[in-house]
Scaffold this motif. Structure first.
Motif, PDB file in Angstrom:
ATOM      1  N   LYS A  16       0.829  -1.211   0.000  1.00 27.64           N
ATOM      2  CA  LYS A  16       0.000   0.000   0.000  1.00 27.64           C
ATOM      3  C   LYS A  16       0.862   1.260   0.000  1.00 27.64           C
ATOM      4  N   THR A  17       1.971   1.229   0.710  1.00 27.59           N
ATOM      5  CA  THR A  17       2.888   2.370   0.710  1.00 27.59           C
ATOM      6  C   THR A  17       3.479   2.568  -0.680  1.00 27.59           C
ATOM      7  N   LEU A  18       3.898   1.473  -1.291  1.00 23.91           N
ATOM      8  CA  LEU A  18       4.459   1.546  -2.641  1.00 23.91           C
ATOM      9  C   LEU A  18       3.391   1.991  -3.644  1.00 23.91           C
ATOM     10  N   ALA A  19       2.169   1.504  -3.473  1.00 19.59           N
ATOM     11  CA  ALA A  19       1.067   1.916  -4.351  1.00 19.59           C
ATOM     12  C   ALA A  19       0.837   3.423  -4.237  1.00 19.59           C
ATOM     13  N   LYS A  20       0.891   3.934  -3.024  1.00 19.02           N
ATOM     14  CA  LYS A  20       0.694   5.365  -2.820  1.00 19.02           C
ATOM     15  C   LYS A  20       1.797   6.161  -3.525  1.00 19.02           C
ATOM     16  N   MET A  21       3.024   5.667  -3.480  1.00 21.70           N
ATOM     17  CA  MET A  21       4.129   6.336  -4.163  1.00 21.70           C
ATOM     18  C   MET A  21       3.905   6.362  -5.671  1.00 21.70           C
ATOM     19  N   HIS A  22       3.490   5.223  -6.236  1.00 25.20           N
ATOM     20  CA  HIS A  22       3.210   5.153  -7.673  1.00 25.20           C
ATOM     21  C   HIS A  22       2.044   6.077  -8.041  1.00 25.20           C
ATOM     22  N   PHE A  23       1.031   6.099  -7.206  1.00 21.41           N
ATOM     23  CA  PHE A  23      -0.141   6.921  -7.486  1.00 21.41           C
ATOM     24  C   PHE A  23       0.217   8.407  -7.455  1.00 21.41           C
TER      25      PHE A  23
ATOM     26  N   ILE B  39       0.997  11.794 -20.194  1.00 17.07           N
ATOM     27  CA  ILE B  39      -0.135  10.885 -20.045  1.00 17.07           C
ATOM     28  C   ILE B  39       0.307   9.423 -19.998  1.00 17.07           C
ATOM     29  N   SER B  40       1.252   9.040 -20.848  1.00 11.46           N
ATOM     30  CA  SER B  40       1.658   7.628 -20.895  1.00 11.46           C
ATOM     31  C   SER B  40       2.317   7.198 -19.586  1.00 11.46           C
ATOM     32  N   THR B  41       3.175   8.033 -19.012  1.00 14.71           N
ATOM     33  CA  THR B  41       3.806   7.682 -17.738  1.00 14.71           C
ATOM     34  C   THR B  41       2.776   7.702 -16.614  1.00 14.71           C
ATOM     35  N   ALA B  42       1.864   8.648 -16.661  1.00 13.50           N
ATOM     36  CA  ALA B  42       0.802   8.711 -15.651  1.00 13.50           C
ATOM     37  C   ALA B  42      -0.024   7.423 -15.678  1.00 13.50           C
ATOM     38  N   PHE B  43      -0.351   6.962 -16.864  1.00 14.11           N
ATOM     39  CA  PHE B  43      -1.135   5.741 -17.013  1.00 14.11           C
ATOM     40  C   PHE B  43      -0.371   4.527 -16.477  1.00 14.11           C
ATOM     41  N   LYS B  44       0.906   4.431 -16.835  1.00 12.97           N
ATOM     42  CA  LYS B  44       1.734   3.311 -16.381  1.00 12.97           C
ATOM     43  C   LYS B  44       1.863   3.306 -14.858  1.00 12.97           C
ATOM     44  N   GLU B  45       2.117   4.472 -14.277  1.00  9.87           N
ATOM     45  CA  GLU B  45       2.255   4.557 -12.816  1.00  9.87           C
ATOM     46  C   GLU B  45       0.929   4.237 -12.118  1.00  9.87           C
ATOM     47  N   ALA B  46      -0.169   4.678 -12.687  1.00  7.93           N
ATOM     48  CA  ALA B  46      -1.475   4.381 -12.104  1.00  7.93           C
ATOM     49  C   ALA B  46      -1.770   2.883 -12.161  1.00  7.93           C
TER      50      ALA B  46
ATOM     51  N   TYR C  83      -2.162  -2.323  -9.350  1.00 11.85           N
ATOM     52  CA  TYR C  83      -1.709  -3.701  -9.151  1.00 11.85           C
ATOM     53  C   TYR C  83      -1.379  -3.951  -7.676  1.00 11.85           C
ATOM     54  N   LEU C  84      -0.796  -2.961  -7.020  1.00 10.78           N
ATOM     55  CA  LEU C  84      -0.390  -3.113  -5.623  1.00 10.78           C
ATOM     56  C   LEU C  84      -1.532  -2.871  -4.645  1.00 10.78           C
ATOM     57  N   ASP C  85      -2.517  -2.098  -5.046  1.00 12.49           N
ATOM     58  CA  ASP C  85      -3.657  -1.777  -4.174  1.00 12.49           C
ATOM     59  C   ASP C  85      -4.934  -1.889  -4.998  1.00 12.49           C
ATOM     60  N   GLN C  86      -5.365  -3.113  -5.214  1.00 14.00           N
ATOM     61  CA  GLN C  86      -6.446  -3.395  -6.151  1.00 14.00           C
ATOM     62  C   GLN C  86      -7.817  -2.959  -5.672  1.00 14.00           C
ATOM     63  N   ASN C  87      -7.966  -2.668  -4.403  1.00 16.60           N
ATOM     64  CA  ASN C  87      -9.287  -2.291  -3.883  1.00 16.60           C
ATOM     65  C   ASN C  87      -9.402  -0.800  -3.627  1.00 16.60           C
ATOM     66  N   ASN C  88      -8.611  -0.011  -4.328  1.00 18.14           N
ATOM     67  CA  ASN C  88      -8.633   1.434  -4.122  1.00 18.14           C
ATOM     68  C   ASN C  88      -9.439   2.100  -5.241  1.00 18.14           C
ATOM     69  N   PRO C  89     -10.642   2.581  -4.927  1.00 16.51           N
ATOM     70  CA  PRO C  89     -11.488   3.181  -5.966  1.00 16.51           C
ATOM     71  C   PRO C  89     -10.919   4.493  -6.508  1.00 16.51           C
ATOM     72  N   GLU C  90     -10.120   5.183  -5.723  1.00 17.43           N
ATOM     73  CA  GLU C  90      -9.518   6.436  -6.176  1.00 17.43           C
ATOM     74  C   GLU C  90      -8.573   6.181  -7.349  1.00 17.43           C
ATOM     75  N   ILE C  91      -7.829   5.096  -7.279  1.00 13.13           N
ATOM     76  CA  ILE C  91      -6.909   4.761  -8.367  1.00 13.13           C
ATOM     77  C   ILE C  91      -7.690   4.411  -9.625  1.00 13.13           C
ATOM     78  N   GLU C  92      -8.739   3.643  -9.476  1.00 14.89           N
ATOM     79  CA  GLU C  92      -9.573   3.252 -10.626  1.00 14.89           C
ATOM     80  C   GLU C  92     -10.166   4.488 -11.299  1.00 14.89           C
ATOM     81  N   ALA C  93     -10.665   5.408 -10.512  1.00 17.86           N
ATOM     82  CA  ALA C  93     -11.237   6.635 -11.072  1.00 17.86           C
ATOM     83  C   ALA C  93     -10.167   7.450 -11.795  1.00 17.86           C
TER      84      ALA C  93
END
Length: 85
Positions: A32-39, A51-58, A63-73
């Motif tokens: 979750k910490t790593l996911a937050k860094m990527h996000f 945009i391409s790097t933003a998409f890749k990082e998101a 992948y690391l925090d699959q239940n985070n609706p903020e990332i999906e949005a």
């Protein structure tokens, strides 16, 4: 007890189960910490127009925090931006 070997074995197994549960909790917290860094990196790249790097990082964050609706949005927002360009 008249079965000291069995008692010791049971104690060992319970200790291993406890260690595994603690390790899994640590790994989940690290993910979750790593996911937050990527996000956060994804948001910075998006604001900077990359945009391409933003998409890749998101996607990495998701992948690391699959239940985070903020990332999906956010991923949907990046997709919309990419399609309008």
């Amino acid at each position: 007890s008249d079965r000291p070997f069995s008692d010791q074995r049971e104690e060992d197994v319970l200790g291993l189960m406890k260690d595994t549960a603690e390790y899994k909790t640590e790994v989940n917290n690290d993910d979750k910490t790593l996911a937050k860094m990527h996000f956060n990196k994804a948001k910075r790249n998006f604001e900077g127009g990359d945009i391409s790097t933003a998409f890749k990082e998101a996607l990495d964050a998701q992948y690391l925090d699959q239940n985070n609706p903020e990332i999906e949005a956010f991923i949907e927002k990046v997709e919309r931006r990419a399609l309008t360009r």
